[in-house]
Design a protein around this motif. Structure first.
Motif, PDB file in Angstrom:
ATOM      1  N   ALA A  21     124.484  59.980 -66.519  1.00 61.28           N
ATOM      2  CA  ALA A  21     126.590  60.540 -66.716  1.00 61.28           C
ATOM      3  C   ALA A  21     126.362  58.892 -66.666  1.00 61.28           C
ATOM      4  N   PRO A  22     127.745  58.707 -67.833  1.00 62.10           N
ATOM      5  CA  PRO A  22     128.585  57.759 -67.965  1.00 62.10           C
ATOM      6  C   PRO A  22     129.206  57.229 -66.505  1.00 62.10           C
ATOM      7  N   ARG A  23     129.973  56.564 -66.628  1.00 60.85           N
ATOM      8  CA  ARG A  23     130.834  55.747 -64.965  1.00 60.85           C
ATOM      9  C   ARG A  23     132.043  57.160 -65.021  1.00 60.85           C
ATOM     10  N   ASP A  24     132.593  57.407 -65.675  1.00 61.14           N
ATOM     11  CA  ASP A  24     133.275  58.585 -65.563  1.00 61.14           C
ATOM     12  C   ASP A  24     133.278  60.023 -65.708  1.00 61.14           C
ATOM     13  N   GLY A  25     131.556  59.963 -66.059  1.00 61.28           N
ATOM     14  CA  GLY A  25     131.211  61.372 -65.765  1.00 61.28           C
ATOM     15  C   GLY A  25     131.422  61.943 -67.393  1.00 61.28           C
ATOM     16  N   TYR A  26     130.630  63.085 -67.709  1.00 61.24           N
ATOM     17  CA  TYR A  26     130.762  63.432 -68.704  1.00 61.24           C
ATOM     18  C   TYR A  26     132.754  64.286 -69.158  1.00 61.24           C
ATOM     19  N   GLU A  27     132.956  63.761 -70.821  1.00 63.25           N
ATOM     20  CA  GLU A  27     134.472  64.356 -70.681  1.00 63.25           C
ATOM     21  C   GLU A  27     134.113  65.789 -70.530  1.00 63.25           C
ATOM     22  N   PRO A  28     135.243  66.390 -70.481  1.00 67.01           N
ATOM     23  CA  PRO A  28     135.575  68.186 -70.795  1.00 67.01           C
ATOM     24  C   PRO A  28     135.037  68.803 -72.886  1.00 67.01           C
ATOM     25  N   GLY A  29     135.213  68.808 -73.033  1.00 66.84           N
ATOM     26  CA  GLY A  29     134.540  69.916 -74.248  1.00 66.84           C
ATOM     27  C   GLY A  29     133.484  68.584 -74.885  1.00 66.84           C
ATOM     28  N   THR A  30     132.678  68.436 -74.247  1.00 67.38           N
ATOM     29  CA  THR A  30     131.748  67.385 -75.113  1.00 67.38           C
ATOM     30  C   THR A  30     130.988  68.674 -74.554  1.00 67.38           C
ATOM     31  N   PHE A  31     129.188  68.186 -75.647  1.00 73.63           N
ATOM     32  CA  PHE A  31     128.188  68.590 -75.368  1.00 73.63           C
ATOM     33  C   PHE A  31     127.392  67.825 -75.079  1.00 73.63           C
ATOM     34  N   PRO A  32     125.836  67.982 -74.292  1.00 79.06           N
ATOM     35  CA  PRO A  32     124.676  66.987 -73.840  1.00 79.06           C
ATOM     36  C   PRO A  32     124.088  66.689 -76.560  1.00 79.06           C
ATOM     37  N   ARG A  33     124.509  66.511 -76.603  1.00 75.82           N
ATOM     38  CA  ARG A  33     124.303  66.153 -78.532  1.00 75.82           C
ATOM     39  C   ARG A  33     124.522  64.698 -77.588  1.00 75.82           C
ATOM     40  N   ALA A  34     123.492  64.354 -79.427  1.00 75.40           N
ATOM     41  CA  ALA A  34     123.806  62.582 -79.539  1.00 75.40           C
ATOM     42  C   ALA A  34     124.846  62.540 -79.976  1.00 75.40           C
ATOM     43  N   HIS A  35     125.433  63.535 -81.067  1.00 78.52           N
ATOM     44  CA  HIS A  35     126.559  63.147 -81.659  1.00 78.52           C
ATOM     45  C   HIS A  35     127.849  62.469 -80.599  1.00 78.52           C
ATOM     46  N   TYR A  36     127.117  63.331 -79.221  1.00 71.92           N
ATOM     47  CA  TYR A  36     128.736  62.440 -78.658  1.00 71.92           C
ATOM     48  C   TYR A  36     128.512  61.204 -77.757  1.00 71.92           C
ATOM     49  N   TYR A  37     127.388  61.661 -77.314  1.00 67.12           N
ATOM     50  CA  TYR A  37     127.182  60.457 -76.064  1.00 67.12           C
ATOM     51  C   TYR A  37     125.609  59.394 -77.019  1.00 67.12           C
ATOM     52  N   GLY A  38     125.499  59.218 -78.779  1.00 67.15           N
ATOM     53  CA  GLY A  38     125.156  58.851 -78.858  1.00 67.15           C
ATOM     54  C   GLY A  38     122.884  58.777 -78.370  1.00 67.15           C
ATOM     55  N   PHE A  39     122.497  57.858 -79.899  1.00 66.64           N
ATOM     56  CA  PHE A  39     121.249  58.642 -80.245  1.00 66.64           C
ATOM     57  C   PHE A  39     120.696  58.183 -78.795  1.00 66.64           C
ATOM     58  N   LEU A  40     120.196  56.954 -77.953  1.00 67.64           N
ATOM     59  CA  LEU A  40     119.720  55.856 -76.941  1.00 67.64           C
ATOM     60  C   LEU A  40     119.538  57.371 -75.984  1.00 67.64           C
ATOM     61  N   TRP A  41     121.495  57.945 -75.336  1.00 67.96           N
ATOM     62  CA  TRP A  41     121.583  58.554 -74.649  1.00 67.96           C
ATOM     63  C   TRP A  41     120.541  60.081 -74.818  1.00 67.96           C
ATOM     64  N   PHE A  42     120.854  60.290 -75.742  1.00 64.72           N
ATOM     65  CA  PHE A  42     120.233  61.555 -75.963  1.00 64.72           C
ATOM     66  C   PHE A  42     118.413  61.743 -76.069  1.00 64.72           C
ATOM     67  N   SER A  43     118.158  60.530 -76.461  1.00 66.36           N
ATOM     68  CA  SER A  43     116.919  60.478 -76.394  1.00 66.36           C
ATOM     69  C   SER A  43     116.626  59.929 -74.849  1.00 66.36           C
ATOM     70  N   LYS A  44     116.775  59.292 -74.269  1.00 66.84           N
ATOM     71  CA  LYS A  44     116.389  58.986 -73.284  1.00 66.84           C
ATOM     72  C   LYS A  44     116.367  60.045 -72.326  1.00 66.84           C
ATOM     73  N   TYR A  45     117.476  60.859 -72.286  1.00 68.12           N
ATOM     74  CA  TYR A  45     117.495  62.417 -71.743  1.00 68.12           C
ATOM     75  C   TYR A  45     116.948  63.391 -71.920  1.00 68.12           C
ATOM     76  N   ALA A  46     116.341  63.841 -73.537  1.00 75.66           N
ATOM     77  CA  ALA A  46     115.654  64.672 -73.411  1.00 75.66           C
ATOM     78  C   ALA A  46     114.211  64.361 -73.194  1.00 75.66           C
ATOM     79  N   SER A  47     114.096  62.468 -73.935  1.00 72.91           N
ATOM     80  CA  SER A  47     112.304  62.246 -73.550  1.00 72.91           C
ATOM     81  C   SER A  47     111.578  62.694 -71.636  1.00 72.91           C
ATOM     82  N   ILE A  48     112.224  62.212 -71.302  1.00 73.18           N
ATOM     83  CA  ILE A  48     112.390  63.318 -69.412  1.00 73.18           C
ATOM     84  C   ILE A  48     112.328  64.322 -69.410  1.00 73.18           C
TER      85      ILE A  48
END
Lengths: 168, 275
Positions: free
Chosen positions: A93-120
Motif C-alpha cells: 500500500a502507498p503511504r496514504d493508502g489506496y485512493e477511493p475510486g481507483t482499481f488495482p491496475r497498472a494504470h493507477y499505481y504504475g507497472f512496477l507496483w502491479f508487477s510486484k503485486y501480480a507476481s507474488i
C-alpha cells in the motif's frame, strides 16, 4: 460496487474461456502451461468484501476445474491466492493508502507496483497448484521448476494484458 | 452466544477460508464420484463440442500425414488378412468357425482434446455411451497403447492416457515373457517406467514391451514401447525406461476396445476374492 459487477462477470467468462479452450491446449516446451485466469482475482476492486473474495475465487477455480477434469485442484489454489490478496495489498500500500475510486491496475499505481503485486500472488497460486497436482514432495525441485516456469509465462501474460486491454 | 457471534464476525475471513479450502480438498479426494455426476457430463458435452470444432480445423491441416498413417496401417492389416495367405494344409482355416468366438470389438474414435504437459493428463474422444463406450475400456492407436476410458457421457468420453501419473498398466517383455507394471513418472511424454521385473530375468535395451492381457482391458500383445535403459534397484527388481511407441503429442485417431468376455472374467475373479 454495483456498477463494476457486469464488467467483472464478463471478465470472468472471458478468462475462463481463454483458459480452458486456448491456454490449456498450449503445449510449449512440454512443461509450460500458463494459468492466466487468476487475473480476475487480481483485478477485483480494493473495496471487495473479504468473504466475497473467497467465494469468487472458489467459483472461478471450480469453473476451470469443471472443464479440466480436476475437481478441487484449481479451486483450492485460487482460494489460497484470494486469501493472501489482502495481506499482499496491505504490504504494497502507498503511504496514504489506496485512493477511493481507483482499481488495482497498472494504470493507477504504475507497472512496477502491479508487477510486484501480480507476481507474488501468481507464484503463490502456481506453487499451490503444482504441488497439489502431484501431491507428494519427491521430485521436489522438478515440480518447483515447472511451477516457476509456468508462473513466469502467466506473469508475462497478465502484465501484457495491462498494456493491451486495460490501457486507458 | 453473543461471544460466539462476535468471534465468528471477527475471524470470518479465516474461518470462511478454512471452510472453502476443506470443501475444495474434499472435492479433490472424491474424484471418482465426481466423474459420474450430471454436471460433469453436461460440461463434458459442451467442451467436447467446442473442442471438436477446433480440432477438426487442426486436423484438416494434418490430412496428408494422417493419410500416410492410415495407409501404413491398412497395409499392415491387409498383410494379416486370411486371403493373403496360401493354404498349405488340406483343410483351410476358417474365420467363421464356431470353435472361435469373437472376444474383442473395436470402435473407431477421434480425439477432440488432448494434453501432454500436465501431471494428470486427460484425453477426450468423440464416442460415448450411445456408441457403446463404457468406463474401463481400453484405448489403442495404430502405433500402440493409449489409455483407459474413465468417464462416459452420451456423445463423449474422457480417457486417462498412459502419460497420467495415476495410471498403472500391466506390461510384459515380449522376448523373456516376464511381466511388470508400467507407469509414467510425469517428466517426459515420450518415456515411461517399467518396474517389478525380477532381476534374474534377462533384459536388454531394445526389447519390445507389450500388454500382458491380464487385466481384461487390453488384448495381449499390444505394443507399448521399447526398453531404452535399465538399472537394478533394491537388489531384486529392474527399473527400466521404456520409450513409448505412441506419440501422445501427435495423436488424432484411436480405437476403443470392447472385451466381450470381460464381465465373465471379473465375475469369476470376484467370487475368488469373496471366499
Amino acid at each position: 460496487m454495483i456498477e463494476v459487477l457486469p464488467g467483472n462477470i464478463i471478465r470472468f467468462i472471458v478468462l475462463v474461456f481463454i483458459q480452458v479452450f486456448i491456454l490449456n491446449n498450449i503445449q510449449f516446451m512440454g512443461q509450460v502451461n500458463p494459468y492466466m485466469y487468476v487475473l480476475f482475482i487480481l483485478l477485483l476492486p480494493f473495496e471487495t468484501p473479504k468473504w466475497f473474495l473467497l467465494v469468487a475465487a472458489f467459483t472461478l477455480g471450480f469453473s476451470v476445474d469443471l472443464f479440466s477434469g480436476t475437481p478441487g485442484l484449481h479451486s483450492s489454489a485460487t482460494v489460497l491466492m484470494a486469501f493472501m490478496r489482502p495481506f499482499v495489498l496491505n504490504h504494497f500500500a502507498p503511504r496514504d493508502g489506496y485512493e477511493p475510486g481507483t482499481f488495482p491496475r497498472a494504470h493507477y499505481y504504475g507497472f512496477l507496483w502491479f508487477s510486484k503485486y501480480a507476481s507474488i500472488l501468481i507464484v503463490i497460486h502456481h506453487l499451490a497448484l503444482f504441488y497439489l497436482e502431484v501431491f507428494h514432495f519427491h521430485n521436489f525441485f522438478f515440480t518447483l521448476w515447472r511451477a516457476l516456469l509456468s508462473s513466469a509465462f502467466s506473469i508475462i501474460l497478465v502484465i501484457l494484458s495491462q498494456f493491451f486491454i486495460y490501457r486507458r | 452466544m453473543q461471544n460466539l457471534i462476535r468471534f465468528i464476525l471477527k475471524y470470518h475471513f479465516i474461518l470462511l477460508f478454512v471452510l472453502i479450502q476443506s470443501l475444495s480438498l474434499t472435492l479433490m479426494f472424491q474424484h471418482n464420484y465426481y466423474q459420474k455426476s450430471l454436471a460433469v457430463n453436461t460440461v463434458r458435452n459442451i467442451k467436447g463440442y467446442i473442442n471438436g470444432r477446433i480440432f477438426s480445423f487442426r486436423e484438416y491441416l494434418k490430412l496428408r500425414e494422417l493419410n500416410e498413417k492410415l495407409l501404413n496401417e491398412n497395409y499392415q492389416l491387409r498383410n494379416q488378412l486370411m486371403n493373403s495367405y496360401l493354404s498349405v494344409v488340406a483343410e483351410p482355416f476358417s474365420e467363421f468357425d464356431s470353435v472361435y468366438s469373437k472376444q474383442y470389438s473395436y470402435i473407431a474414435a477421434k480425439i477432440v482434446s488432448n494434453s501432454v504437459n500436465k501431471q494428470l493428463n486427460y484425453i477426450t474422444i468423440d464416442k460415448g455411451g450411445i456408441h457403446g463406450v463404457e468406463p474401463e475400456m481400453g484405448i489403442v492407436s495404430s502405433e500402440g497403447i493409449v489409455g483407459i476410458v474413465k468417464g462416459v457421457s452420451n456423445h463423449y468420453s474422457t480417457v486417462i492416457p498412459v502419460i497420467n501419473i495415476n495410471l498403472r498398466i500391466s506390461a510384459r517383455i515380449k522376448d523373456s515373457g516376464y511381466f511388470g507394471s508400467l507407469f509414467w513418472d510425469g517428466k517426459n511424454p515420450v518415456r515411461a517406467s517399467l518396474v517389478d521385473i525380477p532381476h534374474h530375468a534377462k533384459m536388454n535395451t531394445g526389447d519390445k514391451v507389450i500388454t500382458s492381457g491380464y487385466s481384461a482391458i487390453f488384448p495381449e500383445g499390444i505394443k507399448i514401447g521399447t526398453i531404452t535403459g535399465y538399472e537394478i534397484y533394491g537388489g531384486n527388481f529392474y527399473n527400466a525406461t521404456v520409450e513409448l511407441s505412441t506419440d501422445f503429442r501427435n495423436l488424432s485417431h484411436v480405437y476403443v476396445i470392447k472385451n466381450h468376455f470381460r464381465e465373465e472374467q471379473i465375475e469369476l475373479e470376484n467370487t475368488i476374492q469373496h471366499d
